[in-house]
Design a protein around this motif. Structure first.
Motif, PDB file in Angstrom:
ATOM      1  N   PRO A  73       1.237  -0.956   0.007  1.00  0.00           N
ATOM      2  CA  PRO A  73       0.010   0.004   0.244  1.00  0.00           C
ATOM      3  C   PRO A  73       0.408   1.683   0.405  1.00  0.00           C
ATOM      4  CG  PRO A  73       0.317  -0.671   1.863  1.00  0.00           C
ATOM      5  CD  PRO A  73       0.347  -1.839   1.291  1.00  0.00           C
ATOM      6  N   ASP A  74       2.135   1.115   0.465  1.00  0.00           N
ATOM      7  CA  ASP A  74       3.098   2.171   0.148  1.00  0.00           C
ATOM      8  C   ASP A  74       3.207   2.886  -0.961  1.00  0.00           C
ATOM      9  OD1 ASP A  74       3.997   0.333   0.002  1.00  0.00           O
ATOM     10  OD2 ASP A  74       6.326   1.423   0.376  1.00  0.00           O
ATOM     11  N   LEU A  75       3.148   1.837  -2.227  1.00  0.00           N
ATOM     12  CA  LEU A  75       3.725   2.669  -3.582  1.00  0.00           C
ATOM     13  C   LEU A  75       2.534   3.287  -4.002  1.00  0.00           C
ATOM     14  CD1 LEU A  75       5.257  -1.153  -4.715  1.00  0.00           C
ATOM     15  CD2 LEU A  75       6.403   1.011  -3.635  1.00  0.00           C
ATOM     16  N   ILE A  76       3.412   4.016  -5.244  1.00  0.00           N
ATOM     17  CA  ILE A  76       2.727   4.850  -5.788  1.00  0.00           C
ATOM     18  C   ILE A  76       2.454   4.396  -7.518  1.00  0.00           C
ATOM     19  CG2 ILE A  76       2.655   7.631  -6.320  1.00  0.00           C
ATOM     20  CD1 ILE A  76       4.098   8.305  -3.708  1.00  0.00           C
ATOM     21  N   PHE A  77       4.124   4.268  -8.218  1.00  0.00           N
ATOM     22  CA  PHE A  77       4.062   3.334  -9.548  1.00  0.00           C
ATOM     23  C   PHE A  77       4.551   2.109  -8.645  1.00  0.00           C
ATOM     24  CE2 PHE A  77       5.689   8.310  -8.975  1.00  0.00           C
ATOM     25  CZ  PHE A  77       4.783   8.339  -9.854  1.00  0.00           C
ATOM     26  N   ALA A  78       3.173   1.624 -10.313  1.00  0.00           N
ATOM     27  CA  ALA A  78       3.647   0.150 -10.246  1.00  0.00           C
ATOM     28  C   ALA A  78       5.475  -0.527 -10.878  1.00  0.00           C
ATOM     29  CB  ALA A  78       2.659  -1.103 -11.119  1.00  0.00           C
ATOM     30  N   GLN A  79       5.924  -1.429 -11.103  1.00  0.00           N
ATOM     31  CA  GLN A  79       6.856  -1.698 -11.558  1.00  0.00           C
ATOM     32  C   GLN A  79       7.108  -2.033 -13.115  1.00  0.00           C
ATOM     33  OE1 GLN A  79       5.393  -6.787 -10.920  1.00  0.00           O
ATOM     34  NE2 GLN A  79       7.312  -6.620 -11.420  1.00  0.00           N
ATOM     35  N   ASN A  80       6.021  -1.916 -13.540  1.00  0.00           N
ATOM     36  CA  ASN A  80       5.825  -1.627 -15.352  1.00  0.00           C
ATOM     37  C   ASN A  80       5.894   0.141 -15.763  1.00  0.00           C
ATOM     38  OD1 ASN A  80       2.991  -1.243 -14.218  1.00  0.00           O
ATOM     39  ND2 ASN A  80       2.226  -2.643 -16.354  1.00  0.00           N
ATOM     40  N   GLU A  81       5.900   0.888 -14.739  1.00  0.00           N
ATOM     41  CA  GLU A  81       6.443   2.400 -14.538  1.00  0.00           C
ATOM     42  C   GLU A  81       7.721   2.469 -14.828  1.00  0.00           C
ATOM     43  OE1 GLU A  81       1.482   2.909 -13.673  1.00  0.00           O
ATOM     44  OE2 GLU A  81       2.793   3.319 -12.068  1.00  0.00           O
ATOM     45  N   PRO A  82       7.565   3.668 -14.985  1.00  0.00           N
ATOM     46  CA  PRO A  82       9.486   4.981 -14.597  1.00  0.00           C
ATOM     47  C   PRO A  82       9.434   4.662 -13.139  1.00  0.00           C
ATOM     48  CG  PRO A  82       7.995   5.598 -16.660  1.00  0.00           C
ATOM     49  CD  PRO A  82       6.899   4.793 -15.535  1.00  0.00           C
ATOM     50  N   GLU A  83      10.890   3.979 -12.717  1.00  0.00           N
ATOM     51  CA  GLU A  83      10.574   4.514 -11.477  1.00  0.00           C
ATOM     52  C   GLU A  83      11.501   5.836 -11.201  1.00  0.00           C
ATOM     53  OE1 GLU A  83      14.056   1.724 -11.299  1.00  0.00           O
ATOM     54  OE2 GLU A  83      13.030   0.283 -11.668  1.00  0.00           O
ATOM     55  N   PHE A  84      10.365   6.957 -10.918  1.00  0.00           N
ATOM     56  CA  PHE A  84      10.508   8.048 -10.679  1.00  0.00           C
ATOM     57  C   PHE A  84      10.532   8.551  -9.364  1.00  0.00           C
ATOM     58  CE2 PHE A  84       6.892   8.642 -13.761  1.00  0.00           C
ATOM     59  CZ  PHE A  84       7.386   9.708 -14.727  1.00  0.00           C
ATOM     60  N   GLY A  85      11.824   9.649  -8.980  1.00  0.00           N
ATOM     61  CA  GLY A  85      12.995   9.309  -8.376  1.00  0.00           C
ATOM     62  C   GLY A  85      14.266   9.383  -8.653  1.00  0.00           C
ATOM     63  N   SER A  86      14.528   8.944  -9.767  1.00  0.00           N
ATOM     64  CA  SER A  86      15.717   8.560 -10.486  1.00  0.00           C
ATOM     65  C   SER A  86      16.935   9.365  -9.968  1.00  0.00           C
ATOM     66  CB  SER A  86      16.292   8.148 -11.318  1.00  0.00           C
ATOM     67  OG  SER A  86      15.339   6.920 -12.040  1.00  0.00           O
ATOM     68  N   ALA A  87      16.650  10.963 -10.453  1.00  0.00           N
ATOM     69  CA  ALA A  87      16.681  12.367  -9.415  1.00  0.00           C
ATOM     70  C   ALA A  87      15.456  13.418  -9.219  1.00  0.00           C
ATOM     71  CB  ALA A  87      17.644  12.822 -10.590  1.00  0.00           C
ATOM     72  N   SER A  88      15.679  14.162  -8.974  1.00  0.00           N
ATOM     73  CA  SER A  88      14.821  15.188  -7.958  1.00  0.00           C
ATOM     74  C   SER A  88      14.933  16.673  -7.660  1.00  0.00           C
ATOM     75  CB  SER A  88      13.675  13.983  -6.819  1.00  0.00           C
ATOM     76  OG  SER A  88      14.405  13.662  -5.590  1.00  0.00           O
ATOM     77  N   PHE A  89      14.273  17.313  -7.429  1.00  0.00           N
ATOM     78  CA  PHE A  89      15.034  19.156  -7.391  1.00  0.00           C
ATOM     79  C   PHE A  89      13.491  19.119  -6.570  1.00  0.00           C
ATOM     80  CE2 PHE A  89      15.273  18.886 -11.812  1.00  0.00           C
ATOM     81  CZ  PHE A  89      15.078  19.940 -12.342  1.00  0.00           C
ATOM     82  N   ILE A  90      13.457  20.137  -6.352  1.00  0.00           N
ATOM     83  CA  ILE A  90      12.413  21.327  -6.000  1.00  0.00           C
ATOM     84  C   ILE A  90      12.911  22.568  -7.238  1.00  0.00           C
ATOM     85  CG2 ILE A  90      10.973  22.713  -4.713  1.00  0.00           C
ATOM     86  CD1 ILE A  90      10.584  20.232  -3.291  1.00  0.00           C
ATOM     87  N   SER A  91      11.571  23.321  -7.845  1.00  0.00           N
ATOM     88  CA  SER A  91      12.004  24.511  -8.663  1.00  0.00           C
ATOM     89  C   SER A  91      10.550  25.209  -8.507  1.00  0.00           C
ATOM     90  CB  SER A  91      12.930  24.639  -9.729  1.00  0.00           C
ATOM     91  OG  SER A  91      12.935  25.202 -10.512  1.00  0.00           O
ATOM     92  N   ASN A  92      10.988  26.689  -8.247  1.00  0.00           N
ATOM     93  CA  ASN A  92       9.466  27.275  -8.263  1.00  0.00           C
ATOM     94  C   ASN A  92       8.569  26.784  -7.305  1.00  0.00           C
ATOM     95  OD1 ASN A  92      11.036  29.439  -9.460  1.00  0.00           O
ATOM     96  ND2 ASN A  92      10.345  28.632 -11.273  1.00  0.00           N
ATOM     97  N   GLY A  93       8.829  26.148  -6.414  1.00  0.00           N
ATOM     98  CA  GLY A  93       7.448  25.416  -5.648  1.00  0.00           C
ATOM     99  C   GLY A  93       7.292  24.273  -6.222  1.00  0.00           C
ATOM    100  N   THR A  94       7.820  23.762  -7.364  1.00  0.00           N
ATOM    101  CA  THR A  94       7.481  22.093  -7.820  1.00  0.00           C
ATOM    102  C   THR A  94       8.170  21.157  -7.859  1.00  0.00           C
ATOM    103  OG1 THR A  94       5.665  23.715  -9.798  1.00  0.00           O
ATOM    104  CG2 THR A  94       6.919  20.482 -10.506  1.00  0.00           C
ATOM    105  N   LEU A  95       7.975  19.940  -7.588  1.00  0.00           N
ATOM    106  CA  LEU A  95       8.592  18.442  -7.446  1.00  0.00           C
ATOM    107  C   LEU A  95       8.681  18.481  -8.732  1.00  0.00           C
ATOM    108  CD1 LEU A  95      10.423  16.623  -6.082  1.00  0.00           C
ATOM    109  CD2 LEU A  95       8.182  15.965  -5.714  1.00  0.00           C
ATOM    110  N   TYR A  96      10.082  18.391  -8.745  1.00  0.00           N
ATOM    111  CA  TYR A  96      10.456  17.101 -10.511  1.00  0.00           C
ATOM    112  C   TYR A  96      10.853  16.142 -10.372  1.00  0.00           C
ATOM    113  CZ  TYR A  96       9.361  21.907 -12.934  1.00  0.00           C
ATOM    114  OH  TYR A  96       8.689  22.892 -14.065  1.00  0.00           O
ATOM    115  N   ALA A  97      10.741  14.821 -10.815  1.00  0.00           N
ATOM    116  CA  ALA A  97      11.497  13.423 -10.515  1.00  0.00           C
ATOM    117  C   ALA A  97      11.565  12.936 -11.549  1.00  0.00           C
ATOM    118  CB  ALA A  97      11.026  12.987  -9.709  1.00  0.00           C
TER     119      ALA A  97
END
Length: 409
Positions: free
Chosen positions: A234-258
């Motif tokens: 129940p903790d997972l947001i993205f499934a195994q057949n979807e991109p592994e978002f979070g490989s890199a991430s940052f916040i710019s102008n109040g928006t989180l990019y992953a």
């Protein structure tokens, strides 16, 4: 003292100079098998299945200097990863599989993640002063907490005291990247849940998610989605057949990019308000031509060749800067872009990493933006390389001096 047990380690597998790192292999078994073909016939050669395309980068490299090994707890033989973030006055470094020279309080010599922190925020002569939170046996602790079900499974299959077959099976939590939300000074940690069985290549990603972290004194909190996106997780947001978002991430102008990066699939990009990062329905995905879509299937690759990487805004270059080491290569490369979605430049080689003594691989090349100096003209990059002892590796630090392509002569 009990040494690590071989079944516990899903060790990088090498043939000559070509080797494969476990976290990279999870999403890239095809390329791993292709690499085996090239390793048998072309050992010692670099190989790039996907071309590096794009406009010229926003800089050149003026000079580099290897500052040596980053010191660590002597009870840690080696570990994967090493991304960092400035969090509540500390440079906090997060790692994946961590191999201990002696068992921890739960009689384990392999942790699926760990972390270190230091108040040394200048890197001109290297970075020192790293500490870990320790358990009652004096061993480093994990960063991301296992669920009671995961913990019970791992204990029952622990090869040091195996109670159920197959011995050595485990649930692993592998951190990917971390970012601090300036709105409330909390941190977000992207991670993947991995099911690992004994034997080489015998593991798979179940999905990815993001945990919230309020302070160094408390563990990060994994979310609970109801209804779950992934059954039994129940903790997972993205499934195994979807991109592994979070490989890199940052916040710019109040928006989180992953970014969700796989070497064979490229890097796809998602964005969300930081406060809604654990709400799958709040995410949108870059679909090309300036368009964003709520449908993850519309996500397109913004660049190729990377899997484990760092991306951050570089004030000196006035560009986003991506740093990584392509698989099958000792090169550490960089790209730039004026915006998160691109256009991303083609690669430029920052430096060639030192070959591991006796063979093995170089991986986990990551920049550490909190150490940027001279306004970002000087950056610091770490990478991991195998060392001769069983289950061991070291992280090295390199200073890179940049020259902006827009600088006046």
């Amino acid at each position: 003292m009990r040494p690590p047990v071989p079944l516990q380690r899903f060790q990088p597998i090498s043939h000559g100079r070509i080797a494969w790192h476990p976290r990279w292999l999870v999403a890239n078994l095809f390329w791993a098998l292709l690499a085996l073909f090239f390793a048998l016939g072309l050992s010692g050669c670099n190989f790039y299945p996907l071309p590096s395309l794009g406009p010229p980068p926003a800089m050149t490299v003026v000079s580099t200097q290897d500052l040596g090994v980053i010191s660590t707890n002597p009870d840690i033989l080696g570990r994967d990863g090493g991304g960092s973030v400035l969090f509540q006055g500390y440079s906090v470094w997060i790692y994946g599989d961590t191999f201990l020279s002696k068992p921890n309080a739960e009689d384990q010599t392999l942790l699926s993640d760990s972390w270190s922190f230091t108040t040394d925020l200048t890197a001109q002569t290297g970075i020192t002063g790293f500490q870990e939170q320790l358990d009652s046996a004096g061993a480093p602790t994990m960063l991301l907490p296992l669920s009671p079900t995961e913990e019970a499974f791992n204990q029952a299959h622990n090869v040091n005291n195996c109670q159920e077959q197959p011995c050595g099976a485990r649930w692993a939590l592998w951190p990917e990247s971390a970012v601090v939300n300036p709105a409330d000074n909390s941190a977000l940690i992207f991670y993947m849940v991995v099911s690992a069985q004994p034997g080489n290549f015998n593991f798979q990603t179940i999905g990815t998610s993001v945990a919230t972290w309020q302070s160094l004194q408390q563990p990060p909190q994994r979310p609970t989605l109801n209804p779950p996106i992934v059954a039994d997780h129940p903790d997972l947001i993205f499934a195994q057949n979807e991109p592994e978002f979070g490989s890199a991430s940052f916040i710019s102008n109040g928006t989180l990019y992953a970014y969700g990066c796989g070497y064979s699939s490229g890097c796809q990009l998602g964005k969300v308000a930081p406060a809604s990062a654990q709400n799958r329905n709040a995410w949108t995905f870059y679909a090309g031509n300036g368009n964003w879509s709520s449908q993850i299937g519309d996500a397109m690759s913004v660049f190729n060749d990377a899997n484990i990487l760092s991306i951050s805004w570089n004030n000196y270059l006035q560009s986003y800067l991506a740093v990584y080491s392509p698989p099958f290569s000792q090169k550490v490369v960089m790209r730039t872009s004026p915006s998160p979605e691109g256009p991303w430049s083609r690669e430029i080689v920052a430096f060639v990493a030192l070959l591991p003594a006796g063979g093995g691989n170089v991986y986990d090349a990551l920049a550490h933006a909190e150490y940027d100096s001279n306004g970002g003209q000087t950056i610091y990059v770490s990478y991991t390389r195998d060392t001769p002892a069983a289950f061991s590796s070291e992280a090295r630090l390199v200073v890179v001096q940049l020259q902006s392509s827009n600088a006046q002569p």
